[in-house]
Design a protein around this motif. Structure first.
Motif, PDB file in Angstrom:
ATOM      1  N   THR A 177      -1.237  -0.577   9.309  1.00  0.00           N
ATOM      2  CA  THR A 177      -0.342  -1.609   9.140  1.00  0.00           C
ATOM      3  C   THR A 177      -0.783  -2.904   9.968  1.00  0.00           C
ATOM      4  O   THR A 177      -0.214  -3.720  10.419  1.00  0.00           O
ATOM      5  N   SER A 188       2.724  -4.976   3.880  1.00  0.00           N
ATOM      6  CA  SER A 188       3.008  -4.553   5.256  1.00  0.00           C
ATOM      7  C   SER A 188       1.975  -3.401   5.582  1.00  0.00           C
ATOM      8  O   SER A 188       1.994  -3.071   7.078  1.00  0.00           O
ATOM      9  N   ALA A 189       1.495  -2.777   4.577  1.00  0.00           N
ATOM     10  CA  ALA A 189       0.947  -1.454   5.029  1.00  0.00           C
ATOM     11  C   ALA A 189      -0.519  -1.586   3.847  1.00  0.00           C
ATOM     12  O   ALA A 189      -0.184  -1.772   2.739  1.00  0.00           O
ATOM     13  N   TYR A 233       8.684   1.980   1.746  1.00  0.00           N
ATOM     14  CA  TYR A 233       7.802   0.843   1.544  1.00  0.00           C
ATOM     15  C   TYR A 233       7.967   0.744  -0.285  1.00  0.00           C
ATOM     16  O   TYR A 233       8.393   1.722  -0.681  1.00  0.00           O
TER      17      TYR A 233
END
Length: 304
Positions: A177, A188-189, A233
Motif C-alpha cells: 500500500t 491505494s494498493a 477495495y
C-alpha cells in the motif's frame, strides 16, 4: 659333344625350378585383406528414462537406488538430465519428478516391510530369551552389559516446508500500500500473486485496487469489490501472465519463477526470471529479478 649335352640338360632343370618358385607366392595373395569395423550406433536414451535426481543433486537410478556416476550426464538449471557435451535433454524435468515420486514410494514400502520383519524377529528372540531365563537357576545372575542406543530414523521434512507445498491451488501473494509503489492514478494498493500446479506451470497476475471509500464512480458489479486485510477495495486493473515455477536442491530452498509470457500489451516477450528464497514455512522473499512489468523490488516478501 656329350659335355655340351649334359650342360644343356642341367641348365633346363635349373630354369624349371626357378619358374616354380616365382609362381608359388601368388596363390595366397588374396588372404591379406583388411576387414573394416562397423561404426557403433548412437547411445540409446531409453536406458536413462528411470533416472531421477535426489535431494543432494545426485543422479539416481530409481529402479536400483544406486547413484549414477559418469562423465556423460548432468543436471541443468531447469531440473532436466542432459548430456554434458551437447546439453541435449535425455530425461525432462517432469519425468525426473515422476521417477522421484515412484522411487520414494518404493523406498517407503521397502522400509515398512523391513520394519515388520525386524519386529517379528525381535519378538521371536524375546520369546527365546524369556524361555532361557525361566530354565536357568534363579541363583545365577546374568552379567550386566551396556546396551547400544536404539537406531532413530531421520525426521522427515515437515509438509509445510517441503518443496511440494509450493505447488497447489493456494496462492503466493505480495500486497503493498506504499504510495510511491502504486502504478495507476487513484490506486491505494498493489498486488502481485502467483500459483503453480504439479506440472510446474505457473500463472501470475498484477492487480491494482482503490479503497471503496475513495471510489468516486458507480459500480457496475459487486464482483470488483474485494476485502483484503480487513478493508474493502475496488479492483481497477488486472493483467495475467504465464510462466514456470522450479525448485532446486541446495543449502537453502531456492525457487525460480520463469517469465515465459507477454507483457500487458501482448507484444513484448518477457524472458527474464524471478528468484526467491524460502525464509519461513509460508513466505518467499524476492532476491533477484526486480521487474518493472510486475512492479516488484528485491526484498519483497510473498506469503500464502
Amino acid at each position: 659333344m656329350r659335355k655340351i649335352f649334359t650342360f644343356i640338360l642341367i641348365l633346363g632343370i635349373f630354369c624349371c625350378l626357378c619358374g616354380c618358385s616365382k609362381q608359388s607366392p601368388g596363390t595366397n595373395s588374396g588372404s591379406s585383406r583388411t576387414v573394416s569395423q562397423p561404426v557403433s550406433s548412437s547411445a540409446d536414451y531409453s536406458d536413462y528414462q528411470s533416472y531421477t535426481v535426489d535431494d543432494h543433486g545426485n543422479i539416481l537410478d530409481s529402479k536400483t537406488g544406486k547413484v549414477v556416476t559418469n562423465d556423460i550426464l548432468a543436471v541443468d538449471g531447469s531440473g532436466n538430465i542432459v548430456l554434458k557435451e551437447s546439453q541435449q535433454v535425455v530425461v525432462p524435468s517432469k519425468q525426473v519428478q515422476e521417477n522421484k515420486k515412484l522411487y520414494s514410494s518404493s523406498q517407503s514400502t521397502s522400509s515398512q516391510t523391513t520394519n515388520k520383519a525386524d519386529s517379528a524377529s525381535k519378538a521371536e528372540e524375546a520369546n527365546r530369551s524369556s524361555s532361557s531365563k525361566r530354565s536357568t537357576s534363579s541363583a545365577v545372575k546374568p552379567a550386566v552389559s551396556s546396551k547400544p542406543k536404539p537406531h532413530s530414523e531421520p525426521v522427515p521434512m515437515d509438509k509445510a516446508k517441503n518443496w511440494d507445498s509450493l505447488y497447489g491451488s493456494k496462492e503466493w501473494i505480495f500486497f503493498n500500500t506504499e504510495e510511491n509503489r502504486q502504478k495507476y492514478d487513484g490506486s491505494s494498493a498493489f498486488v502481485c500473486r502467483f500459483s503453480a500446479g504439479q506440472d510446474s506451470r505457473a500463472t501470475i497476475s498484477v492487480e491494482s485496487y482503490c479503497l471503496l471509500d475513495k471510489w468516486k464512480y458507480p459500480l457496475n458489479s459487486d464482483d470488483v469489490v474485494r476485502t483484503m486485510n480487513g478493508q474493502k477495495y475496488v479492483q481497477i486493473f488486472w493483467s495475467g501472465y504465464k510462466g514456470d515455477l522450479y525448485t532446486f536442491v541446495g543449502s537453502e530452498d531456492t525457487v525460480i519463477l520463469e517469465l515465459k509470457c507477454y507483457d500487458a500489451t501482448g507484444h513484448n516477450w518477457l524472458s527474464d526470471e524471478l528468484k526467491f528464497k524460502r525464509t519461513e514455512n509460508n513466505s518467499l522473499q524476492l532476491i533477484s529479478g526486480d521487474y518493472n512489468e510486475f512492479g516488484l523490488k528485491n526484498g519483497d516478501v510473498f506469503v500464502r
